[in-house]
Design an enzyme around this catalytic site. Structure first.
Site, PDB file in Angstrom:
ATOM      1  N   PRO A  83       0.965  -0.990   0.106  1.00 18.73           N
ATOM      2  CA  PRO A  83       0.045  -0.174  -0.068  1.00 18.73           C
ATOM      3  C   PRO A  83       0.864   1.336   0.122  1.00 18.73           C
ATOM      4  O   PRO A  83       1.961   1.561   0.624  1.00 18.73           O
ATOM      5  CB  PRO A  83      -0.863   0.016   1.195  1.00 18.73           C
ATOM      6  N   HIS A  84       0.521   2.236  -0.728  1.00 16.62           N
ATOM      7  CA  HIS A  84       1.377   3.637  -0.776  1.00 16.62           C
ATOM      8  C   HIS A  84       0.357   4.863  -1.074  1.00 16.62           C
ATOM      9  O   HIS A  84      -0.771   4.561  -1.786  1.00 16.62           O
ATOM     10  CB  HIS A  84       2.417   3.359  -1.903  1.00 16.62           C
TER      11      HIS A  84
END
Length: 150
Positions: free
Chosen positions: A66-67
């Site tokens: 996730p970013h």
């Protein structure tokens, strides 16, 4: 790239227990806010959720990256969480995810962001390394694995 250059001891959490994608992302945003107190926790969560709406960051084999991009941030910050059990994360292989390596990145530096993601994905492609991450019993041990992999 050395993982220990973007992950510190306080951002390495072993054997956490969450049961949903949303709760994992909330916890990531809480930890990121602790490391980056000048950033609003809600803004971090919003950036992570916005990216997930574009498509899952679950890359398969129980791993997600996730970013989120944050305006005004100057350095990449990474957080590593290993959940005690897999969580449904809409990964490309439809498998539950238990390793979450989250990145909070400056908005606008796309080339560096893609290089960082590629480097991390390459390291997480190592089955033995992932096995060690999954077997870490505490935060210190998890960070030691990251540091020794460099």
């Amino acid at each position: 790239m050395k993982l220990s250059s973007i992950i510190n001891k306080d951002c390495s959490k072993a054997a956490v227990l969450f049961n949903s994608k949303k709760r994992i992302l909330e916890y990531i945003s809480e930890l990121a806010h602790e490391q980056l107190p000048n950033l609003n926790q809600h803004d971090i969560l919003s950036a992570l959720m916005a990216r997930e709406k574009l498509g899952s960051t679950g890359i398969g084999k129980g791993i997600a990256l996730p970013h989120g991009r944050i305006i005004g941030l100057e350095v990449v910050t990474a957080l590593l969480l290993v959940n005690q059990q897999g969580v449904e994360f809409d990964a490309i292989d439809n498998r539950p995810v238990d390793i979450f390596l989250a990145l909070i990145v400056p908005d606008g530096d796309n080339e560096q962001h893609l290089k960082t993601l590629s480097s991390i994905a390459q390291q997480l492609n190592n089955k033995e390394f992932c096995k060690q991450l999954r077997n870490a019993s505490n935060d210190e041990e998890l960070y030691a694995i990251i540091a020794s992999a460099d």
